[in-house]
Design an enzyme around this catalytic site. Structure first.
Site, short mmCIF file in Angstrom:
data_model
loop_
_atom_site.label_atom_id
_atom_site.label_comp_id
_atom_site.label_asym_id
_atom_site.label_seq_id
_atom_site.Cartn_x
_atom_site.Cartn_y
_atom_site.Cartn_z
N GLU A 98 -27.75 -39.19 -16.16
CA GLU A 98 -27.52 -37.76 -16.36
C GLU A 98 -27.22 -37.44 -17.82
O GLU A 98 -26.70 -38.28 -18.54
CB GLU A 98 -26.35 -37.30 -15.49
CG GLU A 98 -26.67 -37.42 -14.00
CD GLU A 98 -25.57 -36.88 -13.10
OE1 GLU A 98 -25.92 -36.15 -12.16
OE2 GLU A 98 -24.39 -37.20 -13.30
N CYS A 117 -24.01 -34.29 -24.29
CA CYS A 117 -23.29 -35.49 -23.84
C CYS A 117 -24.35 -36.46 -23.30
O CYS A 117 -25.02 -36.18 -22.30
CB CYS A 117 -22.29 -35.07 -22.76
SG CYS A 117 -21.35 -36.43 -22.11
N CYS A 174 -21.97 -48.00 -14.93
CA CYS A 174 -21.08 -48.61 -15.91
C CYS A 174 -20.42 -49.81 -15.25
O CYS A 174 -20.02 -49.74 -14.08
CB CYS A 174 -20.02 -47.61 -16.36
SG CYS A 174 -18.95 -48.27 -17.66
N CYS A 229 -13.41 -47.99 -14.49
CA CYS A 229 -12.13 -47.31 -14.68
C CYS A 229 -11.84 -46.55 -13.38
O CYS A 229 -12.75 -45.94 -12.81
CB CYS A 229 -12.20 -46.34 -15.85
SG CYS A 229 -12.55 -47.19 -17.39
N CYS A 275 -12.83 -42.81 -12.83
CA CYS A 275 -14.15 -42.37 -13.28
C CYS A 275 -15.21 -42.56 -12.20
O CYS A 275 -15.37 -43.65 -11.65
CB CYS A 275 -14.53 -43.14 -14.53
SG CYS A 275 -16.21 -42.78 -15.10
N SER A 308 -10.98 -44.19 -25.41
CA SER A 308 -10.41 -43.77 -24.14
C SER A 308 -9.13 -44.56 -23.90
O SER A 308 -9.14 -45.63 -23.31
CB SER A 308 -11.41 -44.04 -23.01
OG SER A 308 -12.55 -43.24 -23.19
N LEU A 309 -8.03 -44.02 -24.38
CA LEU A 309 -6.76 -44.76 -24.31
C LEU A 309 -6.14 -44.59 -22.91
O LEU A 309 -5.91 -45.56 -22.21
CB LEU A 309 -5.82 -44.26 -25.41
CG LEU A 309 -4.57 -45.10 -25.61
CD1 LEU A 309 -4.92 -46.52 -26.05
CD2 LEU A 309 -3.64 -44.46 -26.64
N HIS A 310 -5.82 -43.37 -22.57
CA HIS A 310 -5.40 -43.00 -21.21
C HIS A 310 -4.06 -43.53 -20.74
O HIS A 310 -3.56 -43.09 -19.70
CB HIS A 310 -6.46 -43.38 -20.16
CG HIS A 310 -7.81 -42.79 -20.40
ND1 HIS A 310 -8.00 -41.49 -20.76
CD2 HIS A 310 -9.05 -43.34 -20.32
CE1 HIS A 310 -9.29 -41.23 -20.91
NE2 HIS A 310 -9.96 -42.34 -20.66
N CYS A 327 -16.32 -34.35 -17.59
CA CYS A 327 -16.02 -35.74 -17.95
C CYS A 327 -15.71 -36.56 -16.71
O CYS A 327 -14.87 -36.18 -15.90
CB CYS A 327 -14.76 -35.82 -18.80
SG CYS A 327 -14.86 -35.02 -20.35
#
Ligand code: SAH
Ligand code: SF4
Length: 412
Positions: A115, A128, A135, A139, A142, A263-265, A385
């Site tokens: 996408e 984007c 992936c 995570c 996600c 991407s710390l999060h 996101c």
């Protein structure tokens, strides 16, 4: 170290050609196009000139038909058409959100789906872009991470997203090059036309996939996007987001040179191990040190820390203070992007309350670090996101065994 649920980076492999036996020129470097032309029989000087002209038509003018290349001799065009194509991903579905965000479900030549999303704003338009189908990193918050099938996208499939977006937005330069003579003089390919104001001004490598697990293809694609004779997007308008593939970060800075988002999060091992499993391989300290060493980061070009707001998971005042402390400890030129969690079916988390997000943001701002709250875009079409997911799945081992058994039985 093996991470549970983690598959090692996948290779790009051989992607079937979209044009049958013909070679798709999209994604090849200028030199590679020239080499193809030499291979097909052109002499070195002719190949160099044609490669330059073709490049300009593909990336500056958005042309997909060799017949439209008016500065290439008429007799040469069928020769090119017989051997090459200028492909585009197939559009399976195009959706528009009620906030103007647009999402496309695309298919590669082998049918794999991915996408891309376009987010229009008053002062910019951001595309984007995906780097992989699926992936490997899983995570927990996600949606893309829940896809079973993963394959790297080739450079042409990555840059193809940008070409397709410009097609869809109708923003290739208008005008004709009819005045350009059909000669082999290198100076004659300029032509006359006017470039329209651009809608697509920025690119973020924040679609499906981990770009630093597909380094070579992402690098190849972004080099093309930045090339001054083509799409000519400045490196300052491109951001690559990584979940923290530490060993590739310095190379990304040196060899690609675009803005970095991380991407710390989470700010402690326990929580980050849980929500970003790659943390078990490359921990927070290592990651922040790699950020401190990132070439080209300075106060004018800050590193963005993405932080998804998960209710009762990573959103306390203490977390905010620890985030500030870490940024200061590593002396990072940083800003923080707070992303309200975007839900998807079966997601194991909830978004923090708006009050909590506001307080978290304020605590960081008060420490002198910018921490805007990102407005979710395109949620209604699952374009926000972390919501991207195509239907790509592969049969399980058991399913494959059953299919094999059925085939065997059918054969008698
Ligand atoms: N794989 C790369 C880039 C793509 S993800 C990376 O992880 O950095 C783009 C951003 O969206 C990342 O910061 C990612 O962590 C975040 N994200 C993923 N799922 C999300 C969700 N459900 N809600 C909000 N943000 C999410
Ligand atoms: Fe992959 Fe990024 Fe999603 Fe993590 S957040 S699973 S790295 S796409």
């Amino acid at each position: 170290m093996q991470i549970p649920g983690h598959i090692d980076p996948v290779t790009t492999g051989t992607v079937p050609l979209r044009g049958g036996n013909r070679i798709d020129l999209v994604g090849l470097t200028r030199d590679a196009i020239r080499a193809e032309l030499v291979e097909a029989g052109l002499d070195a000087k002719g190949a160099k000139l044609r490669a330059k002209q073709i490049w300009h038509w593909i990336y500056h003018r958005g042309v997909t038909d060799f017949e439209a290349m008016t500065d290439i001799a008429k007799s040469m065009r069928p020769w090119l058409t017989d051997r090459y194509i200028i492909g585009r991903p197939t559009v399976r579905e195009a959706q528009v959100s009620n906030d103007g965000t647009r999402k496309w479900l695309l298919a590669a030549a082998d049918g794999q789906e991915y996408e891309m999303v376009f987010i229009p704003d008053a002062d910019r338009g951001t595309l984007c872009v995906s780097s992989q189908v699926g992936c490997t990193l899983n995570c927990r918050f996600c949606h893309t991470g829940t896809m079973r099938l993963v394959r790297n996208l080739a450079a042409g499939e990555i840059v193809g997203q940008v070409l397709l977006a410009r097609d869809a937005l109708g923003e290739w330069p208008k005008g004709t090059m009819a005045s350009a003579p059909e000669t082999d003089d290198e100076d004659d390919d300029a032509g006359h036309y006017t470039a329209d104001g651009r809608m697509l001004t920025n690119i973020v490598m924040m679609g499906m996939g981990e770009p630093l697990y597909n380094f070579d293809e992402v690098k190849g694609a972004l080099k093309i996007v930045m090339d001054g004779d083509g799409l000519a997007l400045s490196k300052r308008r491109i951001t690559l987001s990584t979940s923290g593939v530490v060993p590739m970060m310095a190379r990304a800075g040196e060899e690609i040179g675009v803005n970095l988002a991380v991407s710390l999060h989470a700010v402690n091992k326990e929580i980050r191990d849980e929500i970003v499993p790659l943390n078990r391989k490359y921990g927070i300290e290592e990651l922040l040190q790699a950020c401190a060493d990132y070439p080209g980061a300075n106060n004018a070009r800050r590193i963005t820390f993405e932080y998804v707001m998960l209710k009762d998971k990573n959103d306390s005042d203490e977390d905010a203070r620890e985030l500030v402390r870490l940024i200061k400890q590593y002396k990072l030129p940083a800003k923080v992007n707070l992303i309200p969690f975007n839900p998807w079916p079966g997601a194991p988390y909830e978004c923090s309350t708006p009050e909590r997000v506001r307080k978290f943001s304020n605590l960081i701002f008060e420490a002198g670090i910018s921490a805007p709250i990102r407005t979710p875009r395109g949620r209604d079409i699952m374009a926000a996101c972390g919501q991207l997911k195509s239907a790509a799945t592969k049969p399980t081992r058991a399913e494959l065994d059953r299919i094999a058994e059925e085939k065997q039985a059918a054969l008698g």
